[in-house]
Scaffold this motif. Structure first.
Motif, PDB file in Angstrom:
ATOM      1  N   LEU A 188       0.868  -1.175   0.000  1.00 16.06           N
ATOM      2  CA  LEU A 188       0.000   0.000   0.000  1.00 16.06           C
ATOM      3  C   LEU A 188       0.901   1.220   0.000  1.00 16.06           C
ATOM      4  O   LEU A 188       1.833   1.295   0.794  1.00 16.06           O
ATOM      5  CB  LEU A 188      -0.873   0.053   1.257  1.00 16.06           C
ATOM      6  N   GLU A 189       0.629   2.164  -0.861  1.00 15.50           N
ATOM      7  CA  GLU A 189       1.405   3.408  -0.882  1.00 15.50           C
ATOM      8  C   GLU A 189       0.451   4.563  -0.636  1.00 15.50           C
ATOM      9  O   GLU A 189      -0.553   4.708  -1.341  1.00 15.50           O
ATOM     10  CB  GLU A 189       2.125   3.579  -2.205  1.00 15.50           C
ATOM     11  N   THR A 190       0.763   5.372   0.380  1.00 19.12           N
ATOM     12  CA  THR A 190      -0.137   6.453   0.768  1.00 19.12           C
ATOM     13  C   THR A 190       0.631   7.702   1.180  1.00 19.12           C
ATOM     14  O   THR A 190       1.754   7.609   1.666  1.00 19.12           O
ATOM     15  CB  THR A 190      -1.078   6.002   1.907  1.00 19.12           C
ATOM     16  N   THR A 191       0.000   8.848   0.975  1.00 20.59           N
ATOM     17  CA  THR A 191       0.566  10.125   1.415  1.00 20.59           C
ATOM     18  C   THR A 191      -0.144  10.644   2.662  1.00 20.59           C
ATOM     19  O   THR A 191       0.230  11.687   3.184  1.00 20.59           O
ATOM     20  CB  THR A 191       0.450  11.175   0.289  1.00 20.59           C
ATOM     21  N   ASP A 192      -1.151   9.913   3.127  1.00 22.35           N
ATOM     22  CA  ASP A 192      -1.897  10.321   4.316  1.00 22.35           C
ATOM     23  C   ASP A 192      -0.984  10.237   5.537  1.00 22.35           C
ATOM     24  O   ASP A 192      -0.493   9.162   5.867  1.00 22.35           O
ATOM     25  CB  ASP A 192      -3.111   9.412   4.503  1.00 22.35           C
ATOM     26  N   PRO A 193      -0.718  11.358   6.232  1.00 28.07           N
ATOM     27  CA  PRO A 193       0.185  11.321   7.380  1.00 28.07           C
ATOM     28  C   PRO A 193      -0.311  10.427   8.520  1.00 28.07           C
ATOM     29  O   PRO A 193       0.488   9.907   9.302  1.00 28.07           O
ATOM     30  CB  PRO A 193       0.294  12.775   7.831  1.00 28.07           C
ATOM     31  N   LEU A 194      -1.617  10.223   8.613  1.00 28.57           N
ATOM     32  CA  LEU A 194      -2.162   9.366   9.669  1.00 28.57           C
ATOM     33  C   LEU A 194      -2.029   7.876   9.352  1.00 28.57           C
ATOM     34  O   LEU A 194      -2.266   7.037  10.221  1.00 28.57           O
ATOM     35  CB  LEU A 194      -3.620   9.713   9.942  1.00 28.57           C
ATOM     36  N   PHE A 252       3.531   0.318   2.772  1.00 23.64           N
ATOM     37  CA  PHE A 252       3.304  -0.740   3.757  1.00 23.64           C
ATOM     38  C   PHE A 252       3.126  -2.069   3.032  1.00 23.64           C
ATOM     39  O   PHE A 252       2.288  -2.169   2.135  1.00 23.64           O
ATOM     40  CB  PHE A 252       2.018  -0.456   4.554  1.00 23.64           C
ATOM     41  N   LEU A 253       3.900  -3.067   3.438  1.00 25.75           N
ATOM     42  CA  LEU A 253       3.734  -4.405   2.881  1.00 25.75           C
ATOM     43  C   LEU A 253       2.858  -5.203   3.837  1.00 25.75           C
ATOM     44  O   LEU A 253       3.213  -5.406   4.993  1.00 25.75           O
ATOM     45  CB  LEU A 253       5.085  -5.097   2.695  1.00 25.75           C
ATOM     46  N   ILE A 254       1.720  -5.631   3.332  1.00 25.81           N
ATOM     47  CA  ILE A 254       0.742  -6.337   4.157  1.00 25.81           C
ATOM     48  C   ILE A 254       0.542  -7.745   3.600  1.00 25.81           C
ATOM     49  O   ILE A 254       0.380  -7.923   2.389  1.00 25.81           O
ATOM     50  CB  ILE A 254      -0.599  -5.593   4.189  1.00 25.81           C
TER      51      ILE A 254
END
Length: 77
Positions: A37-43, A71-73
């Protein structure tokens, strides 16, 4: 990084969308399958690990990128 594992681009989405979309995508995978998962959300650094714990998935790796996180899930139950 294993190039055979798909990257789910969630950049630009803010809480709670990264977790909601990750939940839906992971539900379509078989147990033991992995997804980045690749995200720019700081939370997301708080939300994604909490989601994995609550949903029974394994958070294998977290990588800080310039302005983003990956994140590798591994799909659990």
């Amino acid at each position: 990084m294993d190039d055979s594992i798909e990257i789910y681009d969630l950049r630009g989405l803010n809480c709670p969308l990264p977790v909601l979309k990750a939940r839906k995508r992971l539900a379509g995978l078989t147990q033991g399958a992995r997804l980045w998962l690749e995200t720019t959300d700081p939370l997301a650094v708080l939300d994604i690990p909490a989601f994995c714990t609550e949903a029974g998935h394994l958070l294998v790796e977290t990588v800080a990128l310039d302005g983003a996180h990956r994140f590798l899930i591994e799909r659990g139950r």
